[in-house]
Design a protein around this motif. Structure first.
Motif, mmCIF file in Angstrom:
data_model
loop_
_atom_site.group_PDB
_atom_site.id
_atom_site.type_symbol
_atom_site.label_atom_id
_atom_site.label_comp_id
_atom_site.label_asym_id
_atom_site.label_seq_id
_atom_site.Cartn_x
_atom_site.Cartn_y
_atom_site.Cartn_z
ATOM 1 N N GLY A 1 0.810 -1.212 0.000
ATOM 2 C CA GLY A 1 0.000 0.000 0.000
ATOM 3 C C GLY A 1 0.843 1.262 0.000
ATOM 4 O O GLY A 1 0.532 2.234 -0.700
ATOM 5 N N GLU A 2 1.928 1.268 0.788
ATOM 6 C CA GLU A 2 2.823 2.427 0.834
ATOM 7 C C GLU A 2 3.498 2.644 -0.515
ATOM 8 O O GLU A 2 3.699 3.789 -0.946
ATOM 9 C CB GLU A 2 3.862 2.231 1.940
ATOM 10 N N LEU A 3 3.837 1.559 -1.190
ATOM 11 C CA LEU A 3 4.427 1.676 -2.526
ATOM 12 C C LEU A 3 3.438 2.301 -3.506
ATOM 13 O O LEU A 3 3.807 3.161 -4.315
ATOM 14 C CB LEU A 3 4.851 0.295 -3.037
ATOM 15 N N LEU A 4 2.195 1.856 -3.427
ATOM 16 C CA LEU A 4 1.169 2.438 -4.295
ATOM 17 C C LEU A 4 1.014 3.934 -4.025
ATOM 18 O O LEU A 4 0.932 4.746 -4.950
ATOM 19 C CB LEU A 4 -0.165 1.729 -4.063
ATOM 20 N N ARG A 5 0.982 4.295 -2.746
ATOM 21 C CA ARG A 5 0.803 5.706 -2.397
ATOM 22 C C ARG A 5 1.982 6.558 -2.848
ATOM 23 O O ARG A 5 1.817 7.652 -3.392
ATOM 24 C CB ARG A 5 0.614 5.847 -0.887
ATOM 25 N N GLN A 6 3.213 6.053 -2.630
ATOM 26 C CA GLN A 6 4.394 6.850 -2.967
ATOM 27 C C GLN A 6 4.672 6.876 -4.459
ATOM 28 O O GLN A 6 5.230 7.840 -4.981
ATOM 29 C CB GLN A 6 5.608 6.308 -2.208
ATOM 30 N N ASN B 1 -4.202 -11.624 1.782
ATOM 31 C CA ASN B 1 -2.974 -12.146 2.389
ATOM 32 C C ASN B 1 -1.729 -11.426 1.879
ATOM 33 O O ASN B 1 -0.698 -11.385 2.564
ATOM 34 C CB ASN B 1 -2.834 -13.646 2.112
ATOM 35 N N LEU B 2 -1.790 -10.869 0.652
ATOM 36 C CA LEU B 2 -0.642 -10.135 0.124
ATOM 37 C C LEU B 2 -0.403 -8.860 0.926
ATOM 38 O O LEU B 2 0.741 -8.490 1.209
ATOM 39 C CB LEU B 2 -0.858 -9.810 -1.356
ATOM 40 N N PHE B 3 -1.482 -8.183 1.304
ATOM 41 C CA PHE B 3 -1.343 -7.014 2.178
ATOM 42 C C PHE B 3 -0.877 -7.441 3.566
ATOM 43 O O PHE B 3 -0.087 -6.744 4.208
ATOM 44 C CB PHE B 3 -2.675 -6.271 2.285
ATOM 45 N N LEU B 4 -1.375 -8.588 4.023
ATOM 46 C CA LEU B 4 -0.997 -9.088 5.338
ATOM 47 C C LEU B 4 0.491 -9.394 5.403
ATOM 48 O O LEU B 4 1.191 -8.985 6.337
ATOM 49 C CB LEU B 4 -1.819 -10.342 5.661
ATOM 50 N N SER B 5 1.013 -10.095 4.398
ATOM 51 C CA SER B 5 2.431 -10.471 4.416
ATOM 52 C C SER B 5 3.340 -9.262 4.253
ATOM 53 O O SER B 5 4.389 -9.166 4.889
ATOM 54 C CB SER B 5 2.731 -11.502 3.326
ATOM 55 N N SER B 6 2.935 -8.301 3.400
ATOM 56 C CA SER B 6 3.778 -7.121 3.210
ATOM 57 C C SER B 6 3.701 -6.181 4.407
ATOM 58 O O SER B 6 4.592 -5.368 4.631
ATOM 59 C CB SER B 6 3.372 -6.365 1.938
ATOM 60 N N GLY B 7 2.626 -6.320 5.192
ATOM 61 C CA GLY B 7 2.453 -5.432 6.333
ATOM 62 C C GLY B 7 3.123 -5.889 7.607
ATOM 63 O O GLY B 7 3.318 -5.095 8.523
ATOM 64 N N THR C 1 -4.388 -3.668 6.069
ATOM 65 C CA THR C 1 -4.620 -3.072 4.750
ATOM 66 C C THR C 1 -4.922 -1.579 4.872
ATOM 67 O O THR C 1 -4.441 -0.772 4.070
ATOM 68 C CB THR C 1 -5.784 -3.791 4.040
ATOM 69 N N ALA C 2 -5.715 -1.218 5.880
ATOM 70 C CA ALA C 2 -6.006 0.201 6.123
ATOM 71 C C ALA C 2 -4.725 0.963 6.463
ATOM 72 O O ALA C 2 -4.496 2.082 5.974
ATOM 73 C CB ALA C 2 -7.017 0.341 7.261
ATOM 74 N N LYS C 3 -3.890 0.360 7.273
ATOM 75 C CA LYS C 3 -2.601 0.972 7.627
ATOM 76 C C LYS C 3 -1.745 1.172 6.388
ATOM 77 O O LYS C 3 -1.104 2.218 6.202
ATOM 78 C CB LYS C 3 -1.869 0.084 8.634
ATOM 79 N N SER C 4 -1.744 0.172 5.508
ATOM 80 C CA SER C 4 -0.898 0.196 4.326
ATOM 81 C C SER C 4 -1.410 1.175 3.262
ATOM 82 O O SER C 4 -0.657 1.997 2.735
ATOM 83 C CB SER C 4 -0.815 -1.216 3.730
ATOM 84 N N LEU C 5 -2.706 1.102 2.961
ATOM 85 C CA LEU C 5 -3.264 1.903 1.865
ATOM 86 C C LEU C 5 -3.598 3.332 2.269
ATOM 87 O O LEU C 5 -3.450 4.261 1.478
ATOM 88 C CB LEU C 5 -4.529 1.230 1.326
ATOM 89 N N LEU C 6 -4.066 3.511 3.518
ATOM 90 C CA LEU C 6 -4.577 4.814 3.944
ATOM 91 C C LEU C 6 -3.691 5.488 4.981
ATOM 92 O O LEU C 6 -4.025 6.567 5.475
ATOM 93 C CB LEU C 6 -6.003 4.663 4.493
#
Length: 397
Positions: free
Chosen positions: A74-79, A209-215, A297-302
């Motif tokens: 999510g952070e990669l998408l945002r940046q 699970n992809l967000f879970l593992s990356s988070g 996911t919320a932490k990662s994307l938002l």
């Protein structure tokens, strides 16, 4: 010099990454695998071989990108894309949260179903409503304390015990070793089995699970991560295969009660009890990971900090929906259909972005980028997940 991997750190990593196995082995997996074994014998077990390998490849790629860059998906998408895709990020978050909430309802109901099977012969067995409240209270207590590592290690232990239970039942079914070895690697699609085959793959390769593992993987080295993910997911795949093998003993209209009765009749009371425990463990572990995955996911994307009110409100919402449906004793079919459609779009989008990220020369050093064989494997999985996504949308609408 890279840090060597000791037995202790390796075991700790396997326990930690068992959160991925706990996430995809829920009541839906138990149902799909047991139904596949009941209807088609060992003919569809090859789909679990494919999906287990696919899960390892995807989870390793997601965690590798995070470890190498220090950023979650999510952070990669945002940046990378910034405000240009703000509404896409919000849509991804809503899709994941909706899916987790729908699956959470099934997780709670499955957990209670397992406990009901275990207490069926108790004179003063607790009511399903009381069991639902107790399950919800334990999940809330574990999630509120906030440590993802503690939760992951706890889930790892439960998954390990669940694996022993299902493996013992499967071994007692005495499958033919030659037929089993062949079925594991040779694709076969009997008549009317396509939808169930897709379901077996889709219940293992889970988008959130992809967000879970990356988070949760930032603190590990590459060697710890690869060892932990590979062995933990293999154990999860092994458990799914054991459930399918146990299902080959069952005939008739599928239900949890029928599976328990069949195993009790054919193998003894212990087999029915172990199935009940396995169903409980599958539901309970997934009842923890679904809210956790939505919050991460919320932490990662938002960019909602872990432990914040907004972060906790996400998993509280998911838990609340699951408990509500559990107390009502209703299966949330319309919500699950909508979630299936949302996740049908989410899975290929995330896997395509992951494919781009692990080949990004600006983002990752050469040692952390994909090799040719990894690109081929990931490309195959992207194509399959895109097909699954379109198929899920078609079935939903």
């Amino acid at each position: 010099m890279a840090k060597s991997l000791s037995f202790r750190s390796g075991l700790s990593s396997v326990l930690f990454w068992s959160v991925i196995s706990a996430a995809f082995i829920g009541p839906g997996t138990v149902t799909t695998c047991a139904m596949a074994g009941s209807r088609f014998g060992l003919n569809l077990i090859w789909t679990l071989t494919f999906s287990t390998i696919g899960t390892i490849v995807l989870q390793e790629a997601a965690a590798r990108v995070t470890i190498a860059s220090g950023l979650s998906i999510g952070e990669l998408l945002r940046q990378t894309y910034g405000s240009r895709i703000r509404w896409i990020l919000i849509a991804l978050f809503v899709s994941v949260t909706l899916g987790c909430a729908a699956y959470q309802a099934g997780n709670i109901i499955g957990t209670v179903a397992g406990l009901t099977l275990l207490t069926a012969n108790v004179t003063t067995a607790p009511s399903p409503q009381l069991l639902t409240i107790l399950v919800g209270a334990v999940c809330l207590a574990l999630l509120w304390q906030g440590s993802t590592r503690l939760i992951a290690n706890f889930l790892g232990l439960v998954v390990f015990v669940m694996g022993i239970a299902f493996a013992y039942v499967a071994a007692s079914a005495s499958p033919n070793p030659v037929e089993l070895a062949k079925a594991l690697v040779v694709p076969s699609l009997p008549v009317d089995s396509t939808v169930l085959a897709i379901g077996l793959i889709g219940t293992t390769i889970v988008p959130y699970n992809l967000f879970l593992s990356s988070g949760i993987g930032q603190s590990q080295s590459l060697s710890e991560m690869r060892w932990g993910i590979s062995l933990a997911v293999l154990i999860g795949g092994f458990i799914s295969m054991a459930i399918l093998i146990a299902g080959t003993l069952v005939t008739g209209d599928f239900s949890f009660q029928l599976v328990a009765q069949t195993l009790t009749t054919r193998l003894g009371t212990w087999a029915g009890a172990l199935f009940g425990f396995g169903l409980f463990a599958a539901g309970f572990t997934s009842a923890l990971t679904a809210p956790l995955a939505a919050a991460i996911t919320a932490k990662s994307l938002l960019d909602w900090p872990e432990g914040s009110t907004a972060y906790r409100s996400v998993w509280l919402l998911v838990m609340g929906i699951g408990l509500t449906f559990g107390l009502l004793g209703v299966k949330p079919v319309p919500v699950i259909v909508l979630a299936q459609a949302a996740n049908g779009l989410l899975l290929p989008v995330v896997t395509i972005f992951l494919f781009m990220a692990v080949n990004n020369k600006t983002l990752l050093p050469k040692a952390s980028r994909n090799r040719l064989w990894q690109n081929i494997a990931l490309l195959i999985i992207v194509i399959v997940t895109a097909f699954l996504g379109l198929r899920n949308l078609w079935l939903a609408f």
